[in-house]
Motif scaffolding. Structure first.
Motif, PDB file in Angstrom:
ATOM      1  N   GLY A 225       0.790  -1.228   0.000  1.00 45.06           N
ATOM      2  CA  GLY A 225       0.000   0.000   0.000  1.00 45.06           C
ATOM      3  C   GLY A 225       0.816   1.269   0.000  1.00 45.06           C
ATOM      4  O   GLY A 225       0.499   2.209   0.727  1.00 45.06           O
ATOM      5  N   LEU A 226       1.854   1.327  -0.839  1.00 46.22           N
ATOM      6  CA  LEU A 226       2.652   2.551  -0.929  1.00 46.22           C
ATOM      7  C   LEU A 226       1.907   3.601  -1.746  1.00 46.22           C
ATOM      8  O   LEU A 226       1.293   3.298  -2.775  1.00 46.22           O
ATOM      9  N   PHE A 241       2.693   4.218   3.582  1.00 51.76           N
ATOM     10  CA  PHE A 241       2.491   2.808   3.289  1.00 51.76           C
ATOM     11  C   PHE A 241       1.626   2.223   4.392  1.00 51.76           C
ATOM     12  O   PHE A 241       1.547   2.737   5.506  1.00 51.76           O
ATOM     13  N   GLU A 242       0.956   1.117   4.083  1.00 57.18           N
ATOM     14  CA  GLU A 242       0.025   0.501   5.026  1.00 57.18           C
ATOM     15  C   GLU A 242       0.720  -0.474   5.971  1.00 57.18           C
ATOM     16  O   GLU A 242       0.397  -0.543   7.155  1.00 57.18           O
ATOM     17  N   PHE A 243       1.668  -1.236   5.441  1.00 54.76           N
ATOM     18  CA  PHE A 243       2.321  -2.253   6.271  1.00 54.76           C
ATOM     19  C   PHE A 243       3.661  -2.610   5.654  1.00 54.76           C
ATOM     20  O   PHE A 243       3.818  -2.624   4.428  1.00 54.76           O
ATOM     21  N   SER A 244       4.651  -2.882   6.519  1.00 52.58           N
ATOM     22  CA  SER A 244       5.962  -3.298   6.038  1.00 52.58           C
ATOM     23  C   SER A 244       6.545  -4.306   7.016  1.00 52.58           C
ATOM     24  O   SER A 244       6.373  -4.179   8.236  1.00 52.58           O
ATOM     25  N   LEU A 263      11.238  -7.703  11.797  1.00 52.04           N
ATOM     26  CA  LEU A 263      10.784  -6.346  12.079  1.00 52.04           C
ATOM     27  C   LEU A 263       9.479  -6.097  11.339  1.00 52.04           C
ATOM     28  O   LEU A 263       9.297  -6.560  10.202  1.00 52.04           O
ATOM     29  N   ARG A 264       8.575  -5.323  11.974  1.00 53.09           N
ATOM     30  CA  ARG A 264       7.295  -4.998  11.337  1.00 53.09           C
ATOM     31  C   ARG A 264       6.926  -3.549  11.640  1.00 53.09           C
ATOM     32  O   ARG A 264       7.159  -3.057  12.744  1.00 53.09           O
ATOM     33  N   TRP A 265       6.341  -2.886  10.637  1.00 49.73           N
ATOM     34  CA  TRP A 265       5.799  -1.537  10.803  1.00 49.73           C
ATOM     35  C   TRP A 265       4.346  -1.534  10.345  1.00 49.73           C
ATOM     36  O   TRP A 265       3.993  -2.208   9.363  1.00 49.73           O
ATOM     37  N   GLY A 266       3.520  -0.759  11.010  1.00 47.99           N
ATOM     38  CA  GLY A 266       2.154  -0.562  10.547  1.00 47.99           C
ATOM     39  C   GLY A 266       2.064   0.693   9.693  1.00 47.99           C
ATOM     40  O   GLY A 266       3.031   1.111   9.059  1.00 47.99           O
ATOM     41  N   LYS A 267       0.892   1.308   9.664  1.00 50.90           N
ATOM     42  CA  LYS A 267       0.639   2.495   8.855  1.00 50.90           C
ATOM     43  C   LYS A 267       1.664   3.584   9.153  1.00 50.90           C
ATOM     44  O   LYS A 267       1.888   3.943  10.312  1.00 50.90           O
ATOM     45  N   SER A 268       2.293   4.110   8.107  1.00 55.70           N
ATOM     46  CA  SER A 268       3.311   5.143   8.273  1.00 55.70           C
ATOM     47  C   SER A 268       3.105   6.228   7.232  1.00 55.70           C
ATOM     48  O   SER A 268       2.771   5.946   6.072  1.00 55.70           O
TER      49      SER A 268
END
Length: 717
Positions: A225-226, A241-244, A263-268
């Motif tokens: 979701g970029l 982005f929505e998720f990484s 490693l995980r990132w949510g909405k950014s």
């Protein structure tokens, strides 16, 4: 192990890197007469890229004039070469492993199919209303110094861009110039919106020994979701982005274990991203400056987690709910990016350590941050992933503000909670818990940079220089000021018990580094169990007085004024609950700066010129004397009057050594009055006029003159 490669993967900006790489793929679907369209415009675009050394090929090009749509099949673009600090060569013939101090690179973009609507070239500008690419666009990049190789392969799905516009690049002769020209063309473009459904980045780090390539680090990252909106000449209004997620595996001999790091990132979201600032920072032709420029105006990241191993026995899990920041800036310092790239690839290579170290240090000095705040930060440490033994730390808010090459305004931690658990049999026991309302580091002012390079050079030339000249090193590198502040902190454990801090604040600064010329602290309501004291006689004494917790407060305010050369102790206070309060103040005049600048040399001689102005010490008793006398009388089986008499005799014996009858009588009167009714004792020294330090030192051999010289008075109650 190449730790730099791992470090890059821990940066909290995966979307920025992904979008940056994807920008190159817009060349696949983008482009000189005054204005051309369709196939002719596409050919003009390809010609401009070839002027930069980019190889361009495709199977077919089809243009549908009624819909003004151009389609390409199996298009491929490739740029490779080698550059170095001293000389440069370019082109596909030099794209093999780098030799000497050079670095070889390669960039490739491929797309099975793209459709471009409204493609136009006007003079030097290319534009397109819309383009779509198939779901298997590939972008790859590699960098090698001949001993180590970094390779990134990306797969891009759902690439779509609207209202694209950019300035076609001019021909450039040098390899680094071609790279920069291509970078400016890609990143300084304009568009309304760019979407990428998903991006998968598979990067590897190899050790290269002849024909053998050994995998050392492998990462697979996916970002979904970029979205980039409102790009104007390289300034993107918003990226998100929505998720990484990223999984990193370490296969080196230094690897802690085989399990990968996740490693995980949510909405950014990142707002107002100015790629022109980044490119100018990378461009060596841009002049060095002390003026910071904002690269990213603001950003936020959510739902971050990381699972990793810190050492052979410790697993860590880090997470936070939200991270926000404002004004991430870059300043064009004197940085040799070529050397930093070499260090990234091969930290063990032979470098001019002074030059490399200074470039790395200047790269850190280039970074600025107005403010960042992390919400609900959590850290868990365990002895293995399945161990019940754990250290759990949670922080409600962790903030950082005013970060630049001059210092840091504040590092603020609020809402701290920590506990240590240990498995005992079938039960989990808490060994310790801690909590704090506020912990802060503040007003950190770094040392001036100009003298640092010379010190760094000496340290690199002579590893023992720090030990040989510690004062010189500290005076050059030590911060000019710092402060900390702790409020409402509590530590509970089985031993020593509960320790509480109401407030602990310290502020230090200097006009003559590294010796402080201003020192201020405040400690209030500090409480600790008497049972935890290491001083056995003191512990036994307090316990005999039925005191379970020792509670105290203290303050200090010491300052040297460079303009007046006056050294003032405005406050030194110690307040012990159940005992009493001591307060001291003092003032010295004509205190030279040399005392602080060279305390072991000329400062000692210069200090003789100072003058003693005044000093006062006051003790206010709140029960210590009576309780102490009663305890000693009981312990020794004596009457309290006899204990008082012994105290008085000991004090008078000490006073008689001054050999001044008037002084001894004054002490006798004050002691008698205080022991009869212990309330307060005040000692003051107020000479008229102020006395030179040299005269005081000279009077030590004849101490009988000191009480008159210093105008000493001792008064009880």
């Amino acid at each position: 192990m190449q730790f730099a490669a791992l470090l890059v993967c821990r940066l909290p900006f995966p979307a920025l890197l992904s979008l940056a790489m994807v920008a190159f793929t817009t060349l696949l679907s983008g482009p000189a007469k005054a204005q051309t369209t369709g196939t002719e415009a596409f050919e003009a675009y390809v010609a401009a890229l070839k002027r930069l050394g980019v190889e361009v090929s495709q199977d077919t090009i089809h243009y549908d004039k009624p819909t003004d749509t151009l389609k390409t099949d199996n298009m491929r673009m490739h740029l490779s070469g080698r550059f170095s600090s001293g000389n440069e060569t370019s082109g596909p013939d030099t794209a093999g492993p780098a030799q000497g101090d050079g670095l070889s690179f390669a960039l490739t973009a491929e797309s099975p199919a793209c459709a471009i609507s409204g493609l136009v070239v006007r003079e030097t500008e290319i534009s397109a209303k819309r383009w779509n690419c198939s779901d298997d666009v590939a972008f790859s990049m590699s960098l090698s110094d001949g001993s180590y190789e970094f390779v990134s392969n990306q797969t891009i799905s759902g690439l779509e861009t609207t209202n694209y516009r950019a300035i076609l690049p001019e021909a450039v002769s040098s390899e680094s110039g071609r790279l920069l020209a291509l970078t400016r063309f890609v990143f300084l473009a304009s568009f309304d919106e760019q979407r990428i459904a998903s991006l998968v980045d598979d990067w590897k780090f190899h050790a290269v020994r002849g024909d053998k390539r050994t995998l050392e680090i492998h990462s697979i990252a996916r970002t979904d979701g970029l979205l980039a909106r409102g790009a104007r000449n390289g300034v993107v209004a918003e990226e998100s982005f929505e998720f990484s997620s990223e999984t990193i595996s370490d296969f080196t001999e230094y690897a802690l274990r085989k399990e990968p790091e996740v490693l995980r990132w949510g909405k950014s979201i990142y707002k107002s991203v100015d790629y022109g600032v980044l490119i100018d920072f990378l461009d060596p032709s841009v002049p060095v400056s002390d003026t910071p420029r904002v690269f990213i105006s603001s950003g936020s990241m959510s739902d971050y987690t990381a699972n990793q191993q810190l050492d052979m026995a410790t697993d860590a899990r880090i997470s936070y709910d939200k991270l926000r920041f404002t004004e991430f800036s870059l300043t064009n310092r004197d940085v040799d990016l070529f050397v930093l790239l070499k260090m990234f690839l091969n930290a063990d290579a032979d470098y001019d350590l002074g030059h490399a170290g200074l470039s790395f240090f200047n790269s850190l000095r280039s970074i600025g941050l107005a403010k960042t705040e992390i919400e609900n930060l959590s850290l868990t440490l365990k002895n293995g992933p399945d161990s019940p033994d754990a250290i759990n730390v949670s922080i409600a808010t962790l903030g950082l503000s005013g970060v630049n090459s001059n210092g840091i305004d504040e590092v603020l931690l609020s809402g701290l909670n920590m506990d240590i658990d240990e498995q005992r049999g079938d039960k989990l026991h808490k060994l310790m818990t801690a909590s704090g309302a506020k912990l802060a580091l503040q007003d950190i002012e770094f040392a001036a940079f100009d003298p640092m390079p010379a010190i760094f050079a000496r340290i690199f030339e002579n590893p023992d220089y720090v030990e040989e000249q510690p004062f010189e090193v500290l005076s050059t590198l030590a911060p000019r000021s710092f402060a900390y502040n702790i409020e409402d902190f509590e530590l509970i454990s089985n031993h020593p018990g509960t320790i509480r801090i109401g407030k602990a604040a310290l502020s230090v600064s200097t006009a003559a580094p590294p010796v402080p010329t201003s020192l201020q602290y405040t400690y209030r309501d500090i409480s600790s169990p008497v049972a935890s004291m290491s001083d056995s006689p003191a512990k036994q004494f307090l316990q005999a007085l039925d005191i379970d917790n020792l509670t105290w407060s203290s303050e200090l305010l010491l300052h040297w004024d460079e303009e007046t050369s006056e050294l003032r102790l405005d406050q030194l206070m110690l307040d012990l609950e159940h005992f009493g309060k001591v307060e001291i103040n003092a003032r010295l005049a004509n205190v030279p700066k040399a005392l602080f600048e060279d305390p072991r040399g000329q400062g000692q001689a210069a200090a003789i010129l100072s003058r003693f102005v005044e000093a006062t010490a006051t003790f206010k008793d709140v029960g210590m004397t009576r309780r102490s006398i009663a305890h000693l009388a009981k312990q020794r089986g004596m009457a309290e009057e006899d204990i008082q008499r012994v105290f008085k005799e000991q004090i008078l014996e000490a006073a008689s050594k001054v050999n001044n009858e008037a002084f001894t009588r004054m002490v006798d009167e004050a002691v008698s009055k205080f022991l009869a009714d212990p309330e307060q004792v005040t000692i003051s020294l107020k000479p008229e006029p102020p006395v030179p330090a040299a005269q005081i030192l000279g009077s030590i051999v004849a101490p009988q003159s000191l009480p008159k010289l210093l105008n000493v008075t001792i008064v009880a109650n």
